[in-house]
Motif scaffolding. Sequence first.
Motif, mmCIF file in Angstrom:
data_model
loop_
_atom_site.group_PDB
_atom_site.id
_atom_site.type_symbol
_atom_site.label_atom_id
_atom_site.label_comp_id
_atom_site.label_asym_id
_atom_site.label_seq_id
_atom_site.Cartn_x
_atom_site.Cartn_y
_atom_site.Cartn_z
ATOM 1 N N PHE A 39 -9.112 -2.085 0.742
ATOM 2 C CA PHE A 39 -8.427 -3.324 0.379
ATOM 3 C C PHE A 39 -7.222 -3.533 1.291
ATOM 4 O O PHE A 39 -6.111 -3.107 0.976
ATOM 5 C CB PHE A 39 -8.035 -3.279 -1.098
ATOM 6 C CG PHE A 39 -9.243 -3.254 -2.001
ATOM 7 C CD1 PHE A 39 -9.828 -4.441 -2.414
ATOM 8 C CD2 PHE A 39 -9.831 -2.057 -2.389
ATOM 9 C CE1 PHE A 39 -10.974 -4.433 -3.208
ATOM 10 C CE2 PHE A 39 -10.967 -2.031 -3.181
ATOM 11 C CZ PHE A 39 -11.545 -3.224 -3.596
ATOM 12 N N ALA A 46 -6.291 -6.615 2.379
ATOM 13 C CA ALA A 46 -5.760 -7.979 2.269
ATOM 14 C C ALA A 46 -4.363 -7.974 1.663
ATOM 15 O O ALA A 46 -4.030 -7.112 0.851
ATOM 16 C CB ALA A 46 -6.686 -8.825 1.408
ATOM 17 N N VAL A 58 -2.875 -9.828 -0.746
ATOM 18 C CA VAL A 58 -3.219 -10.798 -1.794
ATOM 19 C C VAL A 58 -1.936 -11.351 -2.415
ATOM 20 O O VAL A 58 -1.024 -10.579 -2.722
ATOM 21 C CB VAL A 58 -4.060 -10.106 -2.891
ATOM 22 C CG1 VAL A 58 -4.535 -11.115 -3.922
ATOM 23 C CG2 VAL A 58 -5.235 -9.363 -2.271
ATOM 24 N N ASP A 62 0.534 -12.277 -5.100
ATOM 25 C CA ASP A 62 0.667 -11.726 -6.446
ATOM 26 C C ASP A 62 0.656 -12.821 -7.511
ATOM 27 O O ASP A 62 0.334 -12.562 -8.659
ATOM 28 C CB ASP A 62 1.966 -10.918 -6.565
ATOM 29 C CG ASP A 62 1.863 -9.614 -5.774
ATOM 30 O OD1 ASP A 62 0.762 -9.051 -5.738
ATOM 31 O OD2 ASP A 62 2.869 -9.186 -5.178
ATOM 32 N N PRO A 88 -5.111 -11.843 -10.565
ATOM 33 C CA PRO A 88 -5.743 -10.548 -10.869
ATOM 34 C C PRO A 88 -5.466 -9.576 -9.739
ATOM 35 O O PRO A 88 -5.366 -9.981 -8.578
ATOM 36 C CB PRO A 88 -7.238 -10.894 -10.925
ATOM 37 C CG PRO A 88 -7.386 -12.188 -10.195
ATOM 38 C CD PRO A 88 -6.075 -12.918 -10.341
ATOM 39 N N ASP A 89 -5.305 -8.304 -10.074
ATOM 40 C CA ASP A 89 -5.136 -7.284 -9.037
ATOM 41 C C ASP A 89 -6.536 -6.801 -8.643
ATOM 42 O O ASP A 89 -7.199 -6.097 -9.409
ATOM 43 C CB ASP A 89 -4.279 -6.127 -9.568
ATOM 44 C CG ASP A 89 -3.894 -5.173 -8.443
ATOM 45 O OD1 ASP A 89 -4.786 -4.806 -7.642
ATOM 46 O OD2 ASP A 89 -2.702 -4.812 -8.358
ATOM 47 N N ILE A 90 -6.973 -7.196 -7.474
ATOM 48 C CA ILE A 90 -8.362 -6.935 -7.073
ATOM 49 C C ILE A 90 -8.590 -5.438 -6.920
ATOM 50 O O ILE A 90 -9.552 -4.869 -7.437
ATOM 51 C CB ILE A 90 -8.679 -7.675 -5.748
ATOM 52 C CG1 ILE A 90 -8.381 -9.164 -5.926
ATOM 53 C CG2 ILE A 90 -10.135 -7.453 -5.342
ATOM 54 C CD1 ILE A 90 -8.390 -9.968 -4.641
ATOM 55 N N LEU A 91 -7.669 -4.771 -6.215
ATOM 56 C CA LEU A 91 -7.787 -3.327 -5.986
ATOM 57 C C LEU A 91 -7.868 -2.571 -7.311
ATOM 58 O O LEU A 91 -8.767 -1.758 -7.529
ATOM 59 C CB LEU A 91 -6.585 -2.857 -5.160
ATOM 60 C CG LEU A 91 -6.344 -1.359 -5.046
ATOM 61 C CD1 LEU A 91 -7.509 -0.659 -4.364
ATOM 62 C CD2 LEU A 91 -5.066 -1.083 -4.249
ATOM 63 N N PHE A 111 -3.962 -0.501 0.408
ATOM 64 C CA PHE A 111 -2.878 -0.544 1.386
ATOM 65 C C PHE A 111 -1.585 -0.772 0.621
ATOM 66 O O PHE A 111 -1.590 -1.360 -0.460
ATOM 67 C CB PHE A 111 -3.091 -1.678 2.398
ATOM 68 C CG PHE A 111 -3.842 -1.237 3.616
ATOM 69 C CD1 PHE A 111 -5.177 -0.879 3.526
ATOM 70 C CD2 PHE A 111 -3.205 -1.144 4.850
ATOM 71 C CE1 PHE A 111 -5.872 -0.438 4.629
ATOM 72 C CE2 PHE A 111 -3.888 -0.708 5.964
ATOM 73 C CZ PHE A 111 -5.228 -0.352 5.861
ATOM 74 N N ALA A 119 2.009 -2.365 1.646
ATOM 75 C CA ALA A 119 2.942 -2.917 2.623
ATOM 76 C C ALA A 119 4.317 -2.874 1.973
ATOM 77 O O ALA A 119 4.540 -3.522 0.956
ATOM 78 C CB ALA A 119 2.537 -4.347 2.947
ATOM 79 N N LYS A 170 1.940 3.413 -6.260
ATOM 80 C CA LYS A 170 0.789 2.486 -6.268
ATOM 81 C C LYS A 170 -0.526 3.241 -6.430
ATOM 82 O O LYS A 170 -1.444 2.762 -7.091
ATOM 83 C CB LYS A 170 0.754 1.703 -4.953
ATOM 84 C CG LYS A 170 1.288 0.303 -5.119
ATOM 85 C CD LYS A 170 1.434 -0.465 -3.844
ATOM 86 C CE LYS A 170 2.651 -1.366 -4.034
ATOM 87 N NZ LYS A 170 3.026 -2.079 -2.846
ATOM 88 N N LYS A 220 -2.612 2.004 -9.544
ATOM 89 C CA LYS A 220 -3.826 1.196 -9.320
ATOM 90 C C LYS A 220 -5.109 2.016 -9.445
ATOM 91 O O LYS A 220 -6.192 1.464 -9.436
ATOM 92 C CB LYS A 220 -3.749 0.539 -7.946
ATOM 93 C CG LYS A 220 -2.509 -0.340 -7.797
ATOM 94 C CD LYS A 220 -2.686 -1.389 -6.746
ATOM 95 C CE LYS A 220 -1.435 -2.242 -6.650
ATOM 96 N NZ LYS A 220 -1.734 -3.571 -6.117
HETATM 97 N N1 CTP Z 1 -3.908 -5.984 -4.033
HETATM 98 C C1 CTP Z 1 -5.018 -6.583 -4.605
HETATM 99 N N2 CTP Z 1 -4.859 -7.637 -5.439
HETATM 100 C C2 CTP Z 1 -3.620 -8.112 -5.741
HETATM 101 C C3 CTP Z 1 -2.481 -7.506 -5.153
HETATM 102 C C4 CTP Z 1 -2.658 -6.441 -4.306
HETATM 103 O O1 CTP Z 1 -6.147 -6.155 -4.331
HETATM 104 N N3 CTP Z 1 -3.502 -9.139 -6.540
HETATM 105 C C5 CTP Z 1 -4.104 -4.809 -3.180
HETATM 106 C C6 CTP Z 1 -3.790 -5.026 -1.716
HETATM 107 O O2 CTP Z 1 -4.930 -5.453 -0.995
HETATM 108 C C7 CTP Z 1 -3.342 -3.636 -1.290
HETATM 109 C C8 CTP Z 1 -2.686 -3.070 -2.535
HETATM 110 O O3 CTP Z 1 -3.210 -3.837 -3.616
HETATM 111 O O4 CTP Z 1 -4.441 -2.816 -0.985
HETATM 112 C C9 CTP Z 1 -1.210 -3.102 -2.578
HETATM 113 O O5 CTP Z 1 -0.741 -4.378 -2.295
HETATM 114 P P1 CTP Z 1 0.809 -4.700 -2.348
HETATM 115 O O6 CTP Z 1 0.993 -6.161 -2.148
HETATM 116 O O7 CTP Z 1 1.550 -3.755 -1.461
HETATM 117 O O8 CTP Z 1 1.094 -4.257 -3.844
HETATM 118 P P2 CTP Z 1 1.454 -5.073 -5.123
HETATM 119 O O9 CTP Z 1 0.434 -4.817 -6.167
HETATM 120 O O10 CTP Z 1 1.689 -6.479 -4.775
HETATM 121 O O11 CTP Z 1 2.771 -4.320 -5.593
HETATM 122 P P3 CTP Z 1 4.301 -4.732 -5.382
HETATM 123 O O12 CTP Z 1 4.340 -6.233 -5.426
HETATM 124 O O13 CTP Z 1 4.943 -4.067 -6.543
HETATM 125 O O14 CTP Z 1 4.711 -4.132 -4.069
#
Ligand code: CTP
Length: 408
Positions: free
Chosen positions: A275, A277, A279, A281, A310-313, A330, A332, A344, A348
């Motif tokens: 994952f 991308a 995405v 939030d 939705p949190d895809i991961l 990933f 970031a 994370k 996750k």
């Molecule tokens: N991700 C996802 N779906 C989301 C948000 C994040 O699949 N809605 C996945 C990203 O592709 C990545 C990982 O989760 O592999 C972490 O993304 P990141 O943006 O760093 O984490 P967040 O869940 O947004 O956490 P935070 O905002 O607390 O840093």
Amino acid sequence: MLKDKRILLVIGGGIAAYKSLELIRRLRERGARVRTILTRAGQEFITPLSVGAIAGEKPYIELFDLQAEFDIGHIRLARDTDIVVVAPATADLMAKMAGGHADDLASTVLLATDKPVLIAPAMNPHMWSQAATRRNRTQLEADGIAFIGPSAGEMAESGEAGIGRMAEPLDIVAAIETALARPHAGLPLSGRRILVTSGPTHEPIDPVRYIANRSSGKQGHAIAAAAARAGADVTLVSGPTSLPDPAGLKTIKVSTAREMLAAVEKALPVDAAIFAAAVADWGVAAPGAQKMKKGAAGAPSLSLSLVENPDILATIAKRRAGRPRLVVGFAAETEKVIEHARDKLTRKGCDWIVANDVSPGTGVMGGDRNSVHLITAKGVESWPVQSKDEVAQALIARIASALAGVAT
Ligand code: CTP
């Protein structure tokens, strides 16, 4: 499984060479034919006589040996085999392989072979954890070399504990069987299905405006391309980017996080999902059906109500049925990179996190280079700054080893 298989065993110069004698016995018990190369340093630990007696034929030793060249020749030696196994693989042999050296029989054969290569490193724990050895390992994995071990334990020579012990002979036998069983051995991900997400998502505010982020999709696209080059059947689910679709794989284009989740679920089952991308939030709770007009609400300001996407991961990592064997996320981050990434990993439910520092000064977002840390249940590995293509290649090599069941 090993009956009538031809195995070329390179024995390097380390105290673990004594275990290679048992390895030869175990392989021959299973019906394999074992040819051996004993390096000059290897002869400091075991003799050509004992290797020859156990293998049933004399070991090859010198590059410029007239008799051996007449008998078989080093190029045929490299190719008349089903697999080349290096056990013990010393730090020096690994460095030679990574650098493409060919200054003795072992390194020349390793450079000349067109067959799969499996190595069983053995060295002092400090040598194994040195930056140079770590670099060589990453390079060798990217070159498609399979690894077994080393494992943790006490060193035979110094009593020091740490990671560096050569894998046990029976574990090496199992790794040889796995390497030989791989369909179309040679391409590390042949027969595997891999899913990659890449790019940003766009969350509409109205028909002409959206919320986005600075992700270019370069890293995710590079990973998908590297997986396809490694022989995998790849589905790339990509948010809007300006990149061309990579060759040799299926690209599905989406816009929002919800669309991305739907496309990801449709692409299952896969062996590994990555994952990459960025995405969004949040999405806009009620995007306007028409273009919003300035001042329409009677005030010079506008409030948007956002809802969490939705949190895809996490959704995929926490699936009970049909979860990919390996789920890689990933992270970031702009501060406390490793701490946040570790958090994370647990939150996750994924297996690995590739963490990177995307603070403005690093130039990672949109740039061509990346400096990443690989976080797994076993610990943290910090990789050198590399191009996004190199990071992709190294990650794919590591994923191939993990799917093949080789210790990573
Ligand atoms: N991700 C996802 N779906 C989301 C948000 C994040 O699949 N809605 C996945 C990203 O592709 C990545 C990982 O989760 O592999 C972490 O993304 P990141 O943006 O760093 O984490 P967040 O869940 O947004 O956490 P935070 O905002 O607390 O840093």
